[in-house]
Design an enzyme around this catalytic site. Sequence first.
Site, PDB file in Angstrom:
ATOM      1  N   HIS A 204      -6.866  -6.047  -1.166  1.00  0.00           N
ATOM      2  CA  HIS A 204      -5.695  -4.601  -1.408  1.00  0.00           C
ATOM      3  C   HIS A 204      -4.557  -5.833  -0.553  1.00  0.00           C
ATOM      4  O   HIS A 204      -3.567  -5.248  -0.451  1.00  0.00           O
ATOM      5  CB  HIS A 204      -6.017  -3.469  -0.184  1.00  0.00           C
ATOM      6  CG  HIS A 204      -5.246  -2.924  -0.700  1.00  0.00           C
ATOM      7  ND1 HIS A 204      -4.738  -2.134  -1.258  1.00  0.00           N
ATOM      8  CD2 HIS A 204      -4.641  -1.725   0.322  1.00  0.00           C
ATOM      9  CE1 HIS A 204      -3.378  -0.717  -1.103  1.00  0.00           C
ATOM     10  NE2 HIS A 204      -3.636  -0.746  -0.056  1.00  0.00           N
TER      11      HIS A 204
ATOM     12  N   SER B  41       1.357  -0.708   0.382  1.00  0.00           N
ATOM     13  CA  SER B  41       0.020   0.547   0.314  1.00  0.00           C
ATOM     14  C   SER B  41       1.225   1.341  -0.008  1.00  0.00           C
ATOM     15  O   SER B  41       2.134   1.273  -0.874  1.00  0.00           O
ATOM     16  CB  SER B  41      -1.187  -0.243   1.214  1.00  0.00           C
ATOM     17  OG  SER B  41      -1.661   0.999   1.297  1.00  0.00           O
TER      18      SER B  41
ATOM     19  N   ASP C  89      -8.405  -5.556  -5.707  1.00  0.00           N
ATOM     20  CA  ASP C  89      -8.098  -4.044  -5.223  1.00  0.00           C
ATOM     21  C   ASP C  89      -8.963  -3.606  -5.080  1.00  0.00           C
ATOM     22  O   ASP C  89      -9.041  -2.234  -6.151  1.00  0.00           O
ATOM     23  CB  ASP C  89      -6.512  -3.959  -5.208  1.00  0.00           C
ATOM     24  CG  ASP C  89      -5.936  -2.626  -4.866  1.00  0.00           C
ATOM     25  OD1 ASP C  89      -7.064  -2.461  -3.261  1.00  0.00           O
ATOM     26  OD2 ASP C  89      -4.838  -2.336  -4.680  1.00  0.00           O
TER      27      ASP C  89
END
Length: 240
Positions: free
Chosen positions: A175, A47, A141
């Site tokens: 994600h 991330s 995601d």
Amino acid sequence: MALAYYNYEDLPKSMETLHLEYFEEAVNYLRNHPQVKGPGVGLLGISKGAELCLSMASFLKGITAVVMINGSVVNVGGALHYKDETLPPIGLDPSRIKVTKDGLADILDVLNSPLEESNQKSIIPVERAESTFLFLVGQDDHNWKSEFYANEASKLLQANGKEKPQIICYPGAGHYIEPPYFPMCRASLHTLVGRPVIWGGEPRAHAMAQVDAWKQIQIFFHKHLGGEKVTIPPKLESFI
């Protein structure tokens, strides 16, 4: 080494302003450590952490291999400084937030496109990097468009005569692709958004992705940091 960069002890309380010199200290510490083989080090991030790994590889020396898990090719959330250069955060539009039937925010479309001229100053200059890259992408995601960002980074590298990076896409993965057997994080509080958001992912596909991603990370670092020739096992499904 796991490196905190905000809201910890004497570090900044937010990501509004970050300085790469702080991360450079960590890289230099590792490169000079007697138990580190060197000459370069490897980076692993997910991330925002993956985005910072890309920035580190683009601006700093001594980084040999980088694994990015659902990262961005643009600077997000706050200004990033290194010496006399500054990457502004990419613009966003909160009105593009969608709300699920469970009342969770879906922020997939909130960030502006880096292809628009007004946002191009936020693109991380990955073409400067001397590292080898592995992009791990969850195709479900919902934090941001990870597959698009990985492909844009690949285009930038190749357009500047650099090696084409390895991109592995996992259908149905969200994600937070974490180590094997960690439960899938479907939704949680997003620090920057200030409310719970969905991260995406279908449980079975996400779990399979975590198992394979862990193997791919080890293979990649052994190859590019350890100098070992390894055989990549068969992939789960239609990865690229």
